[in-house]
Design an enzyme around this catalytic site. Structure first.
Site, PDB file in Angstrom:
ATOM      1  N   GLY A   1      35.070  54.900  12.046  1.00  0.00           N
ATOM      2  CA  GLY A   1      34.601  55.472  12.988  1.00  0.00           C
ATOM      3  C   GLY A   1      34.919  56.088  13.697  1.00  0.00           C
ATOM      4  O   GLY A   1      35.238  56.465  15.102  1.00  0.00           O
TER       5      GLY A   1
ATOM      6  N   ARG B   1      32.887  58.313  17.416  1.00  0.00           N
ATOM      7  CA  ARG B   1      33.304  59.452  18.912  1.00  0.00           C
ATOM      8  C   ARG B   1      34.008  58.927  19.307  1.00  0.00           C
ATOM      9  O   ARG B   1      35.144  58.230  18.322  1.00  0.00           O
ATOM     10  CB  ARG B   1      31.624  58.433  19.612  1.00  0.00           C
TER      11      ARG B   1
ATOM     12  N   ASN C   1      39.983  53.121  12.087  1.00  0.00           N
ATOM     13  CA  ASN C   1      40.202  53.174  13.115  1.00  0.00           C
ATOM     14  C   ASN C   1      38.530  52.045  13.965  1.00  0.00           C
ATOM     15  O   ASN C   1      38.660  51.834  15.277  1.00  0.00           O
ATOM     16  CB  ASN C   1      39.954  54.496  13.902  1.00  0.00           C
TER      17      ASN C   1
ATOM     18  N   SER D   1      46.277  47.601  19.110  1.00  0.00           N
ATOM     19  CA  SER D   1      45.721  47.710  20.792  1.00  0.00           C
ATOM     20  C   SER D   1      47.115  46.911  21.510  1.00  0.00           C
ATOM     21  O   SER D   1      47.510  46.465  21.083  1.00  0.00           O
ATOM     22  CB  SER D   1      44.628  47.320  20.951  1.00  0.00           C
TER      23      SER D   1
ATOM     24  N   TYR E   1      38.784  39.629  20.350  1.00  0.00           N
ATOM     25  CA  TYR E   1      39.200  40.972  20.142  1.00  0.00           C
ATOM     26  C   TYR E   1      40.311  41.275  19.734  1.00  0.00           C
ATOM     27  O   TYR E   1      40.985  41.410  18.858  1.00  0.00           O
ATOM     28  CB  TYR E   1      38.554  41.398  20.626  1.00  0.00           C
TER      29      TYR E   1
ATOM     30  N   THR F   1      41.391  40.166  16.353  1.00  0.00           N
ATOM     31  CA  THR F   1      41.686  40.764  15.384  1.00  0.00           C
ATOM     32  C   THR F   1      42.837  42.010  15.233  1.00  0.00           C
ATOM     33  O   THR F   1      43.359  42.440  14.324  1.00  0.00           O
ATOM     34  CB  THR F   1      40.582  41.757  15.106  1.00  0.00           C
ATOM     35  N   LYS F   2      43.025  42.283  16.759  1.00  0.00           N
ATOM     36  CA  LYS F   2      43.947  43.228  16.732  1.00  0.00           C
ATOM     37  C   LYS F   2      45.365  42.655  16.650  1.00  0.00           C
ATOM     38  O   LYS F   2      46.007  43.585  16.432  1.00  0.00           O
ATOM     39  CB  LYS F   2      43.714  43.668  18.244  1.00  0.00           C
TER      40      LYS F   2
ATOM     41  N   ILE G   1      41.539  53.200  27.361  1.00  0.00           N
ATOM     42  CA  ILE G   1      41.548  54.577  26.803  1.00  0.00           C
ATOM     43  C   ILE G   1      39.549  55.217  27.174  1.00  0.00           C
ATOM     44  O   ILE G   1      38.846  54.152  26.843  1.00  0.00           O
ATOM     45  CB  ILE G   1      41.589  55.340  25.654  1.00  0.00           C
TER      46      ILE G   1
END
Ligand SMILES: NC(=O)c1ccc[n+]([C@@H]2O[C@H](COP(=O)([O-])OP(=O)(O)OC[C@H]3O[C@@H](n4cnc5c(N)ncnc54)[C@H](O)[C@@H]3O)[C@@H](O)[C@H]2O)c1
Length: 259
Positions: free
Chosen positions: A17, A20, A72, A124, A137, A140-141, A170
């Site tokens: 990742g 960007r 990442n 996260s 999400y 997964t985190k 962020i």
């Protein structure tokens, strides 16, 4: 005491990742410290989907020996729990959790024979909380912390350290929606003691630290990079103490500069 500067001269790093956002900032920061960096991303000339195990394995084979691996790559998905379809759930798990697992597994295979290495995961603040509409999400985190702790335990004897950064809000493409809505951003930042969202570079520096020899006795750790958000149970900013100046809160009466 060693000189307090980060040198990764002669080291090779792989960042998933890395095209960007936080990944690109990390690739840049690693290069600035002297490392040679290989970016693995679904964007770019040699697209690699981390959810495709064979494509990821081929990318690691091309990369060769590695000192640093940053897992990442990640995506997000806003869905009400009861409106989520299985396909959406599976796709996000394939990228964020299974993709990271495959990345760590491949990193371990490359690093074990060399008996050294550093792996950093992008977890996260959502590894710890239950932000609404983000069930996949968040799962997964949170799951990444299981991989983190198991990997740091198993790989420590081989001199391989495994750590995670846990960013808060962020400013990247992933969170463009938050930053495009002034009222939402204002309310969100009420809960951030530093009063603002973070920049990708601010996470990248934490990742580089964890990957570097300066963190030589740190493994299995989670490092919050969240402006204090997780420490602030009820938030702190309101109109009685400050004002929202476009993208950050500031005190109504800035402290005097004269002593
Ligand atoms: N931005 C935030 O506020 C924030 C907060 C906490 C955690 N994170 C995590 O940090 C990581 C980076 O996020 P970001 O904000 O830089 O996001 P981003 O969307 O700006 O960048 C993500 C990068 O990952 C790549 N990617 C996504 N899916 C991929 C796949 N299947 N295969 C290969 N590459 C893939 C994208 O192409 C992109 O280059 C993610 O894991 C994200 O969950 C971000």
């Amino acid at each position: 005491m060693r000189l307090m500067r980060i040198s990764l001269d002669g080291q090779r790093a792989l960042v998933t990742g890395g095209a960007r956002g936080i990944g690109a900032a990390t690739a840049g920061a690693l290069r600035a410290c002297g490392a040679e960096v290989i970016v693995v991303d679904r964007l770019g000339d040699a697209p690699v989907d981390v959810a495709d195990p064979q494509a990821l394995e081929d990318a690691f084979a091309r990369a060769g020996a590695l000192d640093v691996v940053v897992a990442n790559a990640g995506a997000t998905l806003f869905r009400r729990l009861d409106e989520m379809v299985d396909e959406d759930w599976r796709r996000l798990l394939d990228i964020n959790l299974t993709g990271a697992f495959h990345t760590v597994r491949l990193a371990a295979r490359v690093m074990k024979p060399r008996r050294r290495g550093a792996i950093v995961l992008a977890a996260s603040t959502n590894s710890f909380d239950g932000e609404a509409d983000l069930a996949a999400y968040n799962a997964t985190k949170a799951g990444l912390l299981g991989i983190l702790r198991t990997a740091s335990n198993e790989l420590g004897p081989w001199g391989i350290r495994v750590n995670a950064v846990c960013p808060g809000l962020i400013r990247t493409d992933l969170t463009a929606g938050h930053f495009a809505q002034p009222q939402l951003l204002k309310d969100y930042c009420r809960h951030i003691p530093l009063g603002r969202g973070g920049a990708p570079e601010e996470v990248a520096l934490a990742i580089v630290f964890l990957a570097s020899p300066l963190a030589s006795y740190i493994t299995g750790a989670t490092l919050l990079v969240d402006g204090g958000q997780m420490a602030a149970k009820f938030g702190i900013w309101d109109e009685r103490m400050g004002r929202f100046a476009g993208d950050h809160w500031e005190l109504a009466d800035p402290p005097s500069t004269t002593a």
